[in-house]
Enzyme design. Structure first.
Site, mmCIF file in Angstrom:
data_model
loop_
_atom_site.group_PDB
_atom_site.id
_atom_site.type_symbol
_atom_site.label_atom_id
_atom_site.label_comp_id
_atom_site.label_asym_id
_atom_site.label_seq_id
_atom_site.Cartn_x
_atom_site.Cartn_y
_atom_site.Cartn_z
ATOM 1 N N ASP A 476 61.732 60.673 2.060
ATOM 2 C CA ASP A 476 62.690 61.577 2.712
ATOM 3 C C ASP A 476 63.613 62.215 1.671
ATOM 4 O OD1 ASP A 476 64.110 62.810 4.747
ATOM 5 O OD2 ASP A 476 64.633 60.953 5.801
ATOM 6 N N ASP A 546 62.898 67.248 12.712
ATOM 7 C CA ASP A 546 63.572 66.179 13.447
ATOM 8 C C ASP A 546 63.657 66.505 14.928
ATOM 9 O OD1 ASP A 546 63.913 64.420 11.429
ATOM 10 O OD2 ASP A 546 65.977 64.977 10.954
HETATM 11 C C1 DGJ Z 1 65.596 62.445 8.342
HETATM 12 C C2 DGJ Z 1 64.202 62.252 8.843
HETATM 13 O O1 DGJ Z 1 63.647 63.472 9.192
HETATM 14 C C3 DGJ Z 1 64.220 61.284 10.018
HETATM 15 O O2 DGJ Z 1 62.934 61.165 10.548
HETATM 16 C C4 DGJ Z 1 64.757 59.964 9.537
HETATM 17 O O3 DGJ Z 1 63.870 59.400 8.626
HETATM 18 C C5 DGJ Z 1 66.127 60.144 8.932
HETATM 19 N N1 DGJ Z 1 66.142 61.173 7.941
HETATM 20 C C6 DGJ Z 1 66.600 58.858 8.339
HETATM 21 O O4 DGJ Z 1 67.767 59.006 7.643
#
Ligand code: DGJ
Length: 725
Positions: A476, A546
């Site tokens: 990430d 997200d």
């Molecule tokens: C952003 C990601 O897109 C989410 O799926 C998750 O992993 C969060 N970060 C965690 O901080």
């Protein structure tokens, strides 16, 4: 195939259906001749209008300026009189900003050389060939190599540029784009992908006016907001008709993609690293490679462009051993628990998931250091045993006993001010001494331009990966770059930081997939801020957004699939009301939309009703039945809710046209509505197919369509399988 016509000084780069022409003028200028549908002859210099004023400098010594500002150039430089957007701007040690490239020669080789430290397409000698055009600015001692690779069978070209300092003094590259395309205007419209966090890659289309229209990022990553893809299309271009000129950047950092319509109705399209804040000092003997741009021309509309990108990326970019494999159906605990979990909760999820046919548990953010919220511990890559009692190894073994594989989340590029790592190495954060570091999500960005930083983080993370049987990593990146400064770079190299940072990310990802080849890597950046072709070189899948709401996902996945293979799109079923928009959609629709991607779950499965659990079983079955087809087939967009306001539809057709799957989502119900006929695409008109229990000719299904009943209620989805009779 690359043809050279020595008599006419013309290079013709041919793919199966396209030609790209370059000419050398006056023995020194490298001009653009043609890009479009395939030409059979190389005697095409008339396209340069050399017999019209402003004549070439050898004929009209008085008016070099007019020529430079008019001629279609392959790689225009700043400072000499071409006032359109330049591709290259170089500053000498004396402070002058100009360069004049003079053609020196060429080389043609089978295959395609790798680009040092950069992601790039690749191919066998039988699949592609490369033209290098050498040129030089003698005052600077600068050698420039323009590189063109031709993927004949796929109908795509790639471009990149290499700069070498063969002089006595350093010089500074202040701007280096990777590709430029000059053309006559044809009332072009511009298509780009734009959005925001949780709204990534929506398709935007607008007319091209005079002046410059660009999309860009100088956020240090390709970004949620604008995307390194640009297409110019002739008016009325549809999925199956019209001409399309597209560029896509194989790079994950700052970019600019621009179309410029000039005084003579010519259009310059260009793409490369964004010049904002960029300077690269090149000492004598040093070289710099600009990242690759992929160029696709389609005379058959956007659909053909899309399928060309998909084929190129599936066959010549993504390297992962998982590319052509069904990925394990995963369940990720992020939306289920956020930071509030322990090993017991994870095992409860794993147990229920295993019973329903899910194959892997992914432990997301919150397992390390003292991280119970998003305000600490990035950089402290060891397991928090207060949360994961017994440690990681034991947890993974217990998950495996339940029959699931195990995956883990990491965010290697970041450091929390509240972390042991920051207390030990405050200089590892990107910062400008004397200024406050701009905070975002309470975290700083590590200086990945420094080898010792990348190595230090890598050691910690690889220790974690070695400590247990880990099958998957989600990498990430949750903030963008600012207050740009590196403790390791001298003053006149600070402008190199953003690009060096991206090179550091690539170096670490390369090391990760080399040392742990069995790990399935998924990239992610606060949702889909780094869903780009650069990342695909390292990971076969990228988290799309997200926003997991099935209806919001329609536009996100449509925009993403315009360029990128659906096999790469991270897509999960989540709970309702949806966490991003609060919408309630049928469980079935959530599953059908997530099938167009890697497929998985992002919810607390222990809280699902019995009825929903039964639905999970059905979805798992659908995944196993259709994933080979979806992953490997050809994608056709049939209708877009963004255009019609009511319904969305797409289909995947097996390469041999023996089978297809049609997806249909009735987004908004209409009162008193009749059924709708949706015309299919990509089938063999001569073949007969079974659809809905009846047999039809492929031509009937494509010309007249399949009938989709109007349903009561919004957000209803439907899959129609089509089999050759
Ligand atoms: C952003 C990601 O897109 C989410 O799926 C998750 O992993 C969060 N970060 C965690 O901080």
């Amino acid at each position: 195939m690359i043809r050279v016509d020595e008599k006419n000084n013309v290079f013709l780069l041919n793919t199966e259906n396209t030609s790209y022409g370059i000419a050398i003028v006056d023995g020194r200028y490298i001009e653009h001749l043609y890009y479009g549908a395939k030409l059979e002859e190389t005697d095409i210099r008339y396209l340069l209008r050399e017999d019209e004023a402003p004549f070439t400098p050898s004929v009209n010594k008085r008016e070099t300026g007019a020529f430079l500002d008019f001629a279609p150039m392959e790689y225009p430089e700043a400072g000499m009189g071409d006032y359109r957007e330049s591709a290259l701007s170089v500053r000498s040690v004396k402070g002058h900003r100009a360069s004049e490239l003079c053609y020196e020669g060429y080389e043609i080789t089978p295959g395609k050389p790798a680009l040092e430290g950069l992601p790039a397409t690749w191919g066998e000698d039988s699949e592609c060939s490369t033209l290098k055009i050498f040129c030089r600015d003698s005052l600077l001692g600068m050698k420039v190599t323009l590189m063109y690779s031709v993927f004949e069978g796929v109908d795509a070209l790639t471009r990149s540029v290499l700069i070498e300092n063969e002089g006595e003094e350093p010089f500074y590259i202040e701007k280096i784009l990777s590709a430029c395309l000059d053309m006559d205007d044809r009332d072009f419209e511009v298509i780009s992908l734009i959005g925001s966090w949780a709204r990534e890659r929506h398709i935007q289309r607008m007319p091209l006016g005079y002046g410059r229209q660009n999309i860009a990022s100088f956020k240090g990553e390709s970004s949620h907001q604008e995307h390194p893809f640009l297409a110019l299309v002739t008016p009325e271009t549809t999925q199956s008709t019209g001409e399309v000129y597209a560029m896509n950047f194989v790079y994950s950092g700052n970019f600019i993609a621009q179309a410029e319509k000039s005084q003579f109705d010519s259009v310059r399209m260009s793409m490369g690293i964004h010049p904002e804040g960029f300077t690269w000092k090149l000492e004598p003997g040093e070289r710099f490679t600009a990242p690759e741009v992929v160029m696709v021309y389609s005379a058959e509309g956007l659909g053909k462009m899309t399928r060309t990108f998909h084929d190129l990326y599936r066959e010549h970019l993504i390297r992962s051993p998982y590319l052509h494999k069904k990925r394990p159906i995963l369940i990720n605990n992020w939306e289920a628990t956020y930071f509030e979990f322990d090993e017991k909760k994870l095992l409860e999820i794993a147990k229920d998931a295993a019973e329903l046919g899910i194959e892997m548990l992914v432990m997301d953010d919150g397992w390390f250091g003292k991280r119970n919220l998003d305000d600490s511990s990035l950089g402290d890559w060891y397991v928090n045993e207060e949360k994961i009692k017994g440690g990681l190894h034991e947890l993974v073994e217990n998950v495996k006993k339940l029959g699931l594989k195990f995956g883990i989340w990491i965010e290697p590029e970041m450091i929390s001010p509240e972390s042991e790592l920051y207390r030990k190495h405050p200089d590892w954060a990107i910062q400008i001494p004397g200024r406050d570091i701009t905070q975002s999500r309470a975290q700083y960005v590590l200086d990945f331009s420094r080898k010792e930083v990348v190595d230090g983080v890598y050691e910690m993370i690889s220790d974690v990966l070695k400590s247990a049987d880990i099958s998957y990593v989600k990498w990430d990146m949750n903030r963008q770059l600012a207050t740009l400064g590196s403790y390791a770079l001298p003053a006149d190299r600070q402008g190199e930081l953003s690009h060096r940072y991206v090179l550091g990310v690539y170096r670490m990802q390369e090391r990760l997939i080399t040392d742990f080849p069995e790990i399935l890597l998924e990239n992610c950046s606060g949702g889909g801020a780094r869903f780009d072709a650069g990342m695909l070189y390292y990971s076969p899948q990228i988290w799309c957004s997200d926003d997991t709401d099935a209806i919001e996902r329609l536009a996100i996945q449509e925009g993403t699939a315009l360029v990128y293979p659906v096999s790469a799109m991270g897509a999960h079923v989540s709970v309702c009301p949806n966490h991003a928009v609060g919408r309630v959609t049928p469980f079935e629709t959530r599953g059908d939309v997530a099938l167009l991607g890697t497929f998985g779950y992002e919810l607390d499965i222990t809280k699902l009703s019995d009825e929903e659990k039964e639905q999970v079983k059905v979805q798992v079955e659908k995944y196993h039945r259709y994933n080979d087809l979806i992953r490997e087939g050809d994608y056709y967009r049939l209708a877009s809710v963004s255009d019609n306001g009511y319904y969305d539809s797409w289909m995947i057709v097996e390469k041999d046209k023996s089978r297809a799957l049609v997806f249909y989502v009735q987004v908004m119900a209409r009162a008193n509505a009749k059924s709708r006929f949706v015309r299919l695409a990509g089938l063999d008109p001569e073949k007969r197919y079974i659809a809905g229990g009846k047999t039809y000719a492929g031509s009937t299904l494509m010309r007249a369509g399949v009938r989709i009943p109007s349903e009561f209620g919004d957000f209803k989805s439907r899959l129609i399988e089509i089999m050759e009779a």
